[in-house]
Design an enzyme around this catalytic site. Structure first.
Site, PDB file in Angstrom:
ATOM      1  N   LYS A 127     -62.402 -17.629 -73.268  1.00 45.07           N
ATOM      2  CA  LYS A 127     -62.961 -16.320 -73.599  1.00 45.07           C
ATOM      3  C   LYS A 127     -61.952 -15.446 -74.330  1.00 45.07           C
ATOM      4  CE  LYS A 127     -65.926 -16.190 -69.468  1.00 45.07           C
ATOM      5  NZ  LYS A 127     -67.302 -16.552 -69.834  1.00 45.07           N
TER       6      LYS A 127
ATOM      7  N   ASP B  78     -60.922 -10.948 -60.659  1.00 46.11           N
ATOM      8  CA  ASP B  78     -61.540 -11.872 -61.595  1.00 46.11           C
ATOM      9  C   ASP B  78     -61.383 -11.245 -62.976  1.00 46.11           C
ATOM     10  OD1 ASP B  78     -63.143 -13.248 -63.295  1.00 46.11           O
ATOM     11  OD2 ASP B  78     -64.951 -13.156 -62.070  1.00 46.11           O
TER      12      ASP B  78
ATOM     13  N   HIS C 182     -69.722 -12.124 -60.742  1.00 42.02           N
ATOM     14  CA  HIS C 182     -70.178 -13.370 -61.333  1.00 42.02           C
ATOM     15  C   HIS C 182     -70.251 -14.435 -60.216  1.00 42.02           C
ATOM     16  CE1 HIS C 182     -69.723 -17.045 -63.824  1.00 42.02           C
ATOM     17  NE2 HIS C 182     -70.099 -16.309 -64.855  1.00 42.02           N
TER      18      HIS C 182
ATOM     19  N   GLN D 225     -63.399 -11.549 -67.835  1.00 44.28           N
ATOM     20  CA  GLN D 225     -63.819 -10.672 -68.927  1.00 44.28           C
ATOM     21  C   GLN D 225     -62.761  -9.625 -69.262  1.00 44.28           C
ATOM     22  OE1 GLN D 225     -66.435 -11.042 -70.822  1.00 44.28           O
ATOM     23  NE2 GLN D 225     -67.504 -12.604 -69.625  1.00 44.28           N
TER      24      GLN D 225
ATOM     25  N   CYS E  39     -75.221 -15.609 -64.776  1.00 42.43           N
ATOM     26  CA  CYS E  39     -74.518 -16.006 -63.553  1.00 42.43           C
ATOM     27  C   CYS E  39     -74.318 -14.822 -62.613  1.00 42.43           C
ATOM     28  CB  CYS E  39     -73.177 -16.656 -63.869  1.00 42.43           C
ATOM     29  SG  CYS E  39     -73.335 -18.169 -64.807  1.00 42.43           S
TER      30      CYS E  39
HETATM   31  C1  LIG Z   1     -66.773 -12.119 -64.861  1.00 42.18           C
HETATM   32  C2  LIG Z   1     -66.660 -13.597 -64.989  1.00 42.18           C
HETATM   33  N1  LIG Z   1     -66.047 -14.301 -64.020  1.00 42.18           N
HETATM   34  C3  LIG Z   1     -65.898 -15.638 -64.098  1.00 42.18           C
HETATM   35  C4  LIG Z   1     -66.372 -16.340 -65.164  1.00 42.18           C
HETATM   36  C5  LIG Z   1     -66.211 -17.813 -65.155  1.00 42.18           C
HETATM   37  O1  LIG Z   1     -65.391 -18.282 -66.204  1.00 42.18           O
HETATM   38  P1  LIG Z   1     -65.321 -19.830 -66.447  1.00 42.18           P
HETATM   39  O2  LIG Z   1     -66.703 -20.292 -66.768  1.00 42.18           O
HETATM   40  O3  LIG Z   1     -64.401 -20.019 -67.599  1.00 42.18           O
HETATM   41  O4  LIG Z   1     -64.815 -20.450 -65.197  1.00 42.18           O
HETATM   42  C6  LIG Z   1     -67.016 -15.648 -66.211  1.00 42.18           C
HETATM   43  C7  LIG Z   1     -67.556 -16.330 -67.403  1.00 42.18           C
HETATM   44  O5  LIG Z   1     -68.509 -17.064 -67.406  1.00 42.18           O
HETATM   45  C8  LIG Z   1     -67.164 -14.256 -66.112  1.00 42.18           C
HETATM   46  O6  LIG Z   1     -67.788 -13.566 -67.073  1.00 42.18           O
END
Ligand SMILES: Cc1ncc(COP(=O)(O)O)c(C=O)c1O
Ligand SMILES: Cc1ncc(COP(=O)(O)O)c(C=O)c1O
Lengths: 419, 154, 419, 154
Positions: free
Chosen positions: C225, C199, C122, C202, C375
């Protein structure tokens, strides 16, 4: 004037007992309470249209995006920012100042440059500049305070030089209550070609601000001190500056195009809002501002002036009490810091009853005040004290609560009179 | 007795207004600093030890009544005692201040017991502990023959 | 198995109509919905004990501090972190990754060092490393994906070298659904003396994690999430690392002693939590975790496996549909990305019906899915597509909702059949 | 007509599947790129102008049906027209897409009117606008005799 009794009905939390005494919440400098409309906005969001924003093309996401972006307009309108895109949502005022220190400071400050602060800055408008100065070998200077606990304006002109790149000043001291002449300082800063940042964490909630009129380059403030939820701050910045600065926090939403090795940035303000923002609370913050606008910031200020005048009178009547501040409701917001002395106490701390002892005892009487250094250790050192007790007011406070405070201070004396 | 009187017992106020064993000791007595920066409490503790016994204690404190009284009471409780005895007092004192539920000491804590009232005020407990944490580090330094680091509480 | 009907009663938002159709919320990869207990925790906080923490000595402040700090223990327990002080609250997962990139990266990465990521990261676990690499003249490398949309483990050993200082990998792809073998990669990273960051944005919500067992050095994830409110993220880090790192955001609460020109830092985790935190939402996040724990993460995972198996079957039956992912519920979480082709469409984008068109049309049928690059632009580029449509599931989703999705996809075909 | 049919009018699908004026023009025709990176929509627009008139238009697009149809419809609406006329079309088109309330054009928008259905889908409006914003910048570049910058929408 305000209909305080009616306002209090909107704040369910105020209607409770602490140690069997009615709560007198006089710790608004730390955080304010929230009216029902703000709490309901959160509930309503989660119950009806919670969704991630800027990303989805389904109905809930559209609704959430619209509500979130609408608050940018509400905030811009409230502080008279020319363009909603100049409003960046952060976690709190602290992060807003850090954003400038990282994204503007890392790019624009270099060896020998000077940053001018004041002796009354909150750590949040001090430490980020210390770290920046250390990294860049820049120098911090400080506008001193006078005997009267106001900024020594005579000294400012000497302190702003051609080396000064930034002047960063609090709109209102969270310890002394002093309201600073930010418009005048903005003029002096700009004359020297320095930028001007205002820490509006205390000022904006109690007097509002007109950034166009004051002509500041940056303004940091925080929702939770102005009826809004925790977790939301604001950085206002002039569009051109925001466009020139590098990003700070990086990730989703702040980009346009991404390759493995590089990326281009989304436009302002999105460039500075990486990841999922605090959607629910930003939306609720919009309600907080509307609530304040409904009351009218002039009425807020006038109500606090009246309370401050009353409290100053009462506290000045209380024996053995030292007040740190202008002691003049025209020059100070609804914040009064004091220390309490009593016969026979140890004088090794420069005061006779420690503010923590004061805080503990008045809490037993239902009065919530704050005691300590209030994140202003250099100011405490200057004043030669370890801390103060601080009472701070907002729209829902009453003269009766100030009476409750002075009564509780009587108890403090009683306890220590047994010495 | 009201809760507040239970906290601010006369004996505490007495030690606050007339702290015992205030002052300094010349070298080679051990000198150690302690601070509770978030409260602004500070102290300097001096201990003179001989043959496993604390001969003299002096302390200079700044801070609230609880931290000052606790420091003063501590000096009275340890002066002249053997280090092993002191370790037991420390253990009991910390149990009294930190353990949930009712507390039965395994040594005589004497006047120190008045500090139990602080327990009802969780944010004030660290005021009462500052002198003791400083003492603990001081004793360690004595044992290891090292110069002690200042004790900083959060 | 889960009692989904009972669970759905806890989520008032699910019980609504969108364009006169029952809402089928299949956009959980973007954000999840929140159960009543979480929303109530926020309301309860603001109605009863809202107050700033760590600062006051009055009753409300004590209650708020205790509730806030208690969530550190809840989180530590949930991810099996040895010590609650290893839990740092941020705004979101993105900020958690940035914290490491700034506070660890700026200090430990230098010219020629390598950071190993994957092709499926991401943007939030990519851009912070790009910026760091650019600043420090370090190099980013990428573990490729196989034809099967899983990480090419054979390549990893070549890619981790003595220059590798950090390996940063997503626990579960937010596009492909792929679950990565993080424990194995942790071992490989540590063998090369590199640190390992996960990370978990998810992964944690859908399968939980055991950081002690996986032995990662850092873990980033995000409350919104996993049934929690917006505005809260978590960085877990090993205590020793957190102690060695410099602060990131600076200001109130993260200091011990402050002078005009310098300061000392508070202990971990406070060193990384400057300013007033998102108190209400952190407290509510505690309720979200307890809700998940009550259900049991194994049951969560099993329910999603069942839904994923069902959805994969249904979607595979749908004509002209390409699925990007392992297509195996054992290897993938409850996330399915697909593109939809129909006769006669323009093929200039490599697909026939653009995901945005799919998203718009299924929304008319009450189905909320996400469409776009999610993203993950570099991954899209690799797959040669502008984006995907993505359905993602959680505890409250049902097979009926998947039927509603496939029905809605039929509508998409109908619309484009008129071509 | 259902809302979705109002959006995906046949004429839109027709332009999507058989885009008009697709292709490139050789220099000295003006070439300008446009992108909607968050959607992934991209296009390259070529305009050949002579004496204030658009002689030829070609466009290459990637993206959703709305962005592609809008681009195709746009080329038909402007080819052969005088720049002043085109400015009026642009103005009317943007008003139609962005202004609240009902809309009465001041020039004949012809088939372009089918795009009004997009208005009910706020997130899709920028899909419809990409080609037009690119055109606006292209015309500016023609007027100023400058090389145009790519247009990037957020
Ligand atoms: C794999 C992954 N990493 C990071 C994020 C970023 O999360 P956040 O927007 O809560 O910072 C997301 C979600 O958008 C994600 O799916
Ligand atoms: C003057 C001043 N500046 C900055 C801050 C920091 O605000 P926050 O904690 O919301 O970041 C405060 C409040 O604590 C303050 O009073």
């Amino acid at each position: 004037m305000l209909n305080v009794q009616k306002i209090r009905e909107d704040f369910p939390i105020l209607n409770q007992k602490i140690h069997d005494k009615p709560l007198a919440y006089l710790d608004n400098g730390s955080t304010s309470q929230k009216p029902k409309v703000v709490i309901d906005a959160i509930t309503n969001y989660y119950n009806w249209y919670n969704s991630n924003i800027h990303r989805g093309i389904h109905t809930l996401s559209e609704k959430a995006t619209e509500a979130y972006e609408n608050v940018r307009k509400i905030v811009a309108d409230f502080i008279k920012a020319p363009d909603p895109e100049e409003i960046i949502f952060t976690r709190n005022a602290t992060e807003a100042v850090n954003l400038v220190a990282y994204a503007w400071g890392r790019k624009n400050i270099s060896t020998g440059d000077e940053i001018l602060l004041t002796e009354m800055e909150h750590h949040s408008n001090l430490i980020p500049w210390q770290i920046l100065a250390k990294e860049k070998k820049a120098v911090l200077r400080f506008i001193p305070i006078t005997q009267n606990f106001t900024l020594d304006l005579d000294k400012i002109e000497d302190l702003i030089t051609s080396k000064t790149k930034l002047v960063a000043v609090t709109q209102m001291s969270n310890v002394l209550g002093t309201i600073n002449p930010v418009k005048k300082i903005a003029g002096l800063a700009h004359k020297a070609k320095a930028l001007f940042l205002i820490d509006g964490a205390q000022g904006v909630p109690h007097s509002g601000i007109d950034v166009a009129n004051v002509n500041c380059d940056f303004l940091a403030f925080t929702a939770h001190k102005m009826l809004g939820p925790t977790g939301v701050g604001v950085l206002y910045g002039k569009k051109k500056l925001l466009e020139e600065m590098d990003p700070f926090i990086a990730g989703g939403s702040m980009i346009l195009e991404v390759w493995q090795d590089r990326a281009t940035w989304n436009k302002v303000p999105y460039k500075y809002e990486a990841g999922t923002p605090n959607i629910a609370d930003v939306i609720a913050f919009g309600e907080a501002i509307k609530y304040l606008q409904n009351i009218g910031m002039e009425n807020v200020r006038n109500h606090e002036k009246e309370l401050t005048a009353y409290a100053l009178k009462k506290l000045c009547e209380t024996e053995d009490l030292t007040i740190y501040g202008p002691k003049n409701p025209e020059l100070q917001g609804g914040i009064i810091s004091f220390n309490f002395s009593a016969k026979g106490g140890s004088d090794s701390v420069g005061i006779d009853i420690h503010p923590h002892d004061v805080g503990t005892i008045v809490d037993q009487e239902g009065v919530a005040i704050r005691a300590g250094h209030h994140c202003c250790q250099p100011l405490m050192r200057k004043l030669g004290i370890p801390g103060t007790a601080r009472a701070s007011f907002y729209i829902y406070n009453t003269k009766e609560e100030i009476d409750q405070l002075t009564f509780a201070l009587g108890k403090v004396k009683e306890v220590f009179a047994r010495l | 007795m009201s809760a507040i009187e239970d906290l601010y017992r006369e004996i505490i106020l007495d030690h606050y207004s007339s702290p015992r064993n205030r002052g300094e000791l010349p070298a080679p007595a051990l000198k150690i600093e302690g601070a509770n920066p978030l409260c602004g409490d500070e102290l300097v503790l001096y201990i003179e030890e001989k043959d496993g016994q604390i001969k003299q204690v002096k302390i200079n404190t700044k801070g609230c009544s609880i931290s000052q009284a606790s420091a003063s009471l501590m000096t009275e409780a340890i002066v002249g005692k053997k280090i092993e005895e002191i370790q037991k007092i420390i253990e009991n004192f910390k149990d009294m201040m930190l353990k949930d539920g009712s507390f039965t000491p395994t040594v005589d804590l004497g006047d120190l017991e008045v500090l139990e009232g602080v327990k009802k005020y969780p944010v004030r407990i660290k005021c009462a502990l500052l002198a003791w944490n400083t003492l603990i580090e001081g004793l360690k330094a004595l044992q290891n023959h090292k110069k002690p680091e200042p004790v900083v509480m959060e």
